[in-house]
Design a protein around this motif. Structure first.
Motif, PDB file in Angstrom:
ATOM      1  N   ARG A 200       0.918  -1.064   0.662  1.00 15.17           N
ATOM      2  CA  ARG A 200       0.058   0.321  -0.167  1.00 15.17           C
ATOM      3  C   ARG A 200       0.976   1.477  -0.247  1.00 15.17           C
ATOM      4  NH1 ARG A 200      -3.310  -1.781   4.741  1.00 15.17           N
ATOM      5  NH2 ARG A 200      -4.761  -2.728   2.857  1.00 15.17           N
ATOM      6  N   TYR A 201       1.610   1.401   1.052  1.00 18.78           N
ATOM      7  CA  TYR A 201       2.698   2.204   0.963  1.00 18.78           C
ATOM      8  C   TYR A 201       3.678   1.872  -0.623  1.00 18.78           C
ATOM      9  CZ  TYR A 201       7.736   4.709   0.916  1.00 18.78           C
ATOM     10  OH  TYR A 201       7.959   5.344   0.205  1.00 18.78           O
ATOM     11  N   LEU A 202       3.804   1.453  -1.066  1.00 12.85           N
ATOM     12  CA  LEU A 202       4.474   1.441  -2.745  1.00 12.85           C
ATOM     13  C   LEU A 202       3.253   2.007  -3.100  1.00 12.85           C
ATOM     14  CD1 LEU A 202       6.276   0.777  -4.689  1.00 12.85           C
ATOM     15  CD2 LEU A 202       4.779  -1.117  -5.244  1.00 12.85           C
ATOM     16  N   ALA A 203       2.170   1.769  -3.577  1.00 12.80           N
ATOM     17  CA  ALA A 203       0.897   2.621  -4.570  1.00 12.80           C
ATOM     18  C   ALA A 203       0.772   3.936  -3.638  1.00 12.80           C
ATOM     19  CB  ALA A 203      -0.686   1.517  -4.241  1.00 12.80           C
ATOM     20  N   GLU A 204       1.272   4.084  -2.390  1.00 13.96           N
ATOM     21  CA  GLU A 204       0.769   5.979  -2.355  1.00 13.96           C
ATOM     22  C   GLU A 204       2.069   6.546  -2.297  1.00 13.96           C
ATOM     23  OE1 GLU A 204      -0.582   9.551  -0.302  1.00 13.96           O
ATOM     24  OE2 GLU A 204      -1.480   7.357  -1.813  1.00 13.96           O
ATOM     25  N   SER A 205       3.019   5.866  -2.691  1.00 11.40           N
ATOM     26  CA  SER A 205       4.150   7.080  -3.458  1.00 11.40           C
ATOM     27  C   SER A 205       4.141   7.189  -4.471  1.00 11.40           C
ATOM     28  CB  SER A 205       5.764   5.823  -2.004  1.00 11.40           C
ATOM     29  OG  SER A 205       6.083   4.741  -3.166  1.00 11.40           O
ATOM     30  N   ILE A 206       3.500   6.219  -4.813  1.00 15.50           N
ATOM     31  CA  ILE A 206       4.189   6.109  -6.822  1.00 15.50           C
ATOM     32  C   ILE A 206       2.809   7.895  -7.259  1.00 15.50           C
ATOM     33  CG2 ILE A 206       2.849   5.190  -8.984  1.00 15.50           C
ATOM     34  CD1 ILE A 206       4.067   2.843  -7.298  1.00 15.50           C
ATOM     35  N   ARG A 207       2.193   7.058  -6.314  1.00 17.58           N
ATOM     36  CA  ARG A 207       0.619   8.935  -6.751  1.00 17.58           C
ATOM     37  C   ARG A 207       1.716   9.628  -6.259  1.00 17.58           C
ATOM     38  NH1 ARG A 207      -1.999   9.764  -9.115  1.00 17.58           N
ATOM     39  NH2 ARG A 207      -3.499   8.470  -9.243  1.00 17.58           N
ATOM     40  N   MET A 208       2.574   9.830  -5.442  1.00 15.66           N
ATOM     41  CA  MET A 208       2.546  11.188  -4.385  1.00 15.66           C
ATOM     42  C   MET A 208       3.838  11.906  -5.540  1.00 15.66           C
ATOM     43  SD  MET A 208       1.058  11.859  -2.227  1.00 15.66           S
ATOM     44  CE  MET A 208       2.130  13.419  -2.249  1.00 15.66           C
ATOM     45  N   HIS A 209       4.744  10.751  -6.181  1.00 17.57           N
ATOM     46  CA  HIS A 209       5.167  11.482  -6.881  1.00 17.57           C
ATOM     47  C   HIS A 209       5.727  12.292  -7.887  1.00 17.57           C
ATOM     48  CE1 HIS A 209      10.180  10.927  -7.619  1.00 17.57           C
ATOM     49  NE2 HIS A 209       9.537  11.030  -9.279  1.00 17.57           N
ATOM     50  N   PRO A 210       6.389  13.331  -7.836  1.00 22.42           N
ATOM     51  CA  PRO A 210       6.471  14.275  -8.680  1.00 22.42           C
ATOM     52  C   PRO A 210       6.195  14.386 -10.408  1.00 22.42           C
ATOM     53  CG  PRO A 210       8.503  14.431  -8.173  1.00 22.42           C
ATOM     54  CD  PRO A 210       7.982  13.790  -7.194  1.00 22.42           C
ATOM     55  N   ASP A 211       5.537  14.501 -11.341  1.00 25.63           N
ATOM     56  CA  ASP A 211       5.818  14.246 -12.712  1.00 25.63           C
ATOM     57  C   ASP A 211       6.919  14.491 -13.028  1.00 25.63           C
ATOM     58  OD1 ASP A 211       5.115  16.926 -13.632  1.00 25.63           O
ATOM     59  OD2 ASP A 211       3.170  16.874 -13.521  1.00 25.63           O
ATOM     60  N   GLN A 212       6.324  13.606 -14.458  1.00 20.44           N
ATOM     61  CA  GLN A 212       7.961  14.581 -15.410  1.00 20.44           C
ATOM     62  C   GLN A 212       8.223  15.844 -15.506  1.00 20.44           C
ATOM     63  OE1 GLN A 212       5.312  12.130 -16.024  1.00 20.44           O
ATOM     64  NE2 GLN A 212       5.246  10.908 -17.444  1.00 20.44           N
ATOM     65  N   GLU A 213       7.342  16.599 -15.839  1.00 22.58           N
ATOM     66  CA  GLU A 213       8.252  17.932 -16.368  1.00 22.58           C
ATOM     67  C   GLU A 213       8.367  18.039 -15.146  1.00 22.58           C
ATOM     68  OE1 GLU A 213       8.551  19.710 -18.983  1.00 22.58           O
ATOM     69  OE2 GLU A 213       8.277  18.553 -19.932  1.00 22.58           O
ATOM     70  N   THR A 214       7.892  18.405 -13.832  1.00 25.90           N
ATOM     71  CA  THR A 214       8.201  19.006 -12.210  1.00 25.90           C
ATOM     72  C   THR A 214       9.905  18.397 -11.968  1.00 25.90           C
ATOM     73  OG1 THR A 214       5.736  18.784 -11.753  1.00 25.90           O
ATOM     74  CG2 THR A 214       7.496  18.718  -9.693  1.00 25.90           C
ATOM     75  N   LEU A 215       9.164  16.801 -12.379  1.00 28.76           N
ATOM     76  CA  LEU A 215      11.266  16.069 -11.526  1.00 28.76           C
ATOM     77  C   LEU A 215      12.507  17.037 -13.064  1.00 28.76           C
ATOM     78  CD1 LEU A 215      12.814  14.415 -10.225  1.00 28.76           C
ATOM     79  CD2 LEU A 215      12.264  12.863 -11.725  1.00 28.76           C
ATOM     80  N   LYS A 216      12.299  17.097 -14.015  1.00 31.32           N
ATOM     81  CA  LYS A 216      13.044  17.249 -14.697  1.00 31.32           C
ATOM     82  C   LYS A 216      13.325  19.082 -14.083  1.00 31.32           C
ATOM     83  CE  LYS A 216      13.389  18.076 -20.148  1.00 31.32           C
ATOM     84  NZ  LYS A 216      13.454  20.009 -19.886  1.00 31.32           N
ATOM     85  N   GLY A 217      12.161  19.403 -14.058  1.00 28.24           N
ATOM     86  CA  GLY A 217      12.324  21.257 -13.822  1.00 28.24           C
ATOM     87  C   GLY A 217      13.521  21.325 -11.293  1.00 28.24           C
TER      88      GLY A 217
END
Ligand code: SAM
Length: 245
Positions: A200-217
């Motif tokens: 459940r933590y795994l799913a949650e951590s995926i949901r919270m992770h910055p999207d493509q453009e945010t991480l690039k920034g």
């Protein structure tokens, strides 16, 4: 903040402990669960990462959050006896499983194992030709500190590759994937590893992770140049790349 399906984001002070608990708990079954839950596709994502890394014989590579060593294993073959791969991970259970696996396969000589936090890497400036972090960054509390630390220890001309879950490109895929990760993943975690909570933590951590453009920034903010990303499997996973010059 509350996210989809009513899951709450873990507060920062609790997160470090929670992440440690998850990986101590899953270490022994980590590889088999990875294969089952991704249908083996994580192998393709990793193979692609290696092919994009530009690593050559004699290079020094850091595989941070290296866990059970899938990338380290491939890099060890490529860099050969004149190069070196450092597998770094914060979690000694994961490190132990990784080290045993690689040693059992005869991968010795050019691999070092270091227990380290990605936020404060214990290496001198300008050490590595290439740094990878695969499915690790989303577990790190202070991602900007981690990216800055990676930038510092990269050699000028060196590159960082971040392989991580990201944002699916289509709404339909996003919905299917939500059902999969929030319903099927914890169920499989319970049935196979008797550990629904970690998955459940795994799913949650995926949901919270910055999207493509945010991480690039975020990469650009700490100094990375020529940043880019490729979506893999419809954006379920993305491979980000950036250079230090
Ligand atoms: N890279 C491997 C792979 O792709 O199979 C392992 C990925 S596993 C999902 C995530 C790893 O990140 C775990 O081994 C965990 O211990 C490690 N990790 C979590 N937080 C970390 C941190 N702050 N610094 C270094 N490693 C961390």
């Amino acid at each position: 903040s509350t996210t989809h399906f009513g899951f709450k984001e873990i507060p920062t002070d609790k997160k470090v402990e929670a992440v440690a608990q998850v990986f101590h708990s899953v270490a022994a079954k980590y590889d088999i669960m990875n294969d089952l839950m991704s249908g083996g596709v994580h192998r393709l994502w990793k193979r692609h990462t290696i092919s994009q890394s530009g690593v050559r014989a004699g290079n020094k590579v850091l595989d941070i959050a290296g866990g059970t060593g899938d990338l380290t294993m491939q890099f060890s073959r490529i860099v050969g006896s004149t190069g070196e791969v450092v597998l770094a991970d914060i979690n000694d259970s994961m490190l132990k499983v990784g080290r045993n696996k690689l040693e059992n396969r005869g991968i010795v000589g050019n691999v070092k194992y270091v227990q380290a936090n990605a936020e404060a890497l214990p290496f001198p400036d300008n050490t590595f030709d290439c740094i990878t972090i695969a499915f690790g960054l989303r577990n790190v509390t202070d991602k900007s500190a981690a990216l800055a630390s990676m930038y510092r220890v990269l050699k000028p001309g060196g590159r960082l590759l971040v392989l991580e879950f990201s944002k699916p490109e289509s709404e339909l895929l996003s919905q299917v994937y939500d059902q999969y990760s929030f319903r099927l993943l914890p169920f499989m975690g319970k049935v196979i590893a008797n550990d629904a909570e970690s998955y459940r933590y795994l799913a949650e951590s995926i949901r919270m992770h910055p999207d493509q453009e945010t991480l690039k920034g975020m990469m650009e903010e700490v100094g990375f140049e020529r940043t880019s990303y490729q979506n893999l499997t419809g954006g379920i996973v993305a491979l980000h790349k950036g250079y230090k010059f």
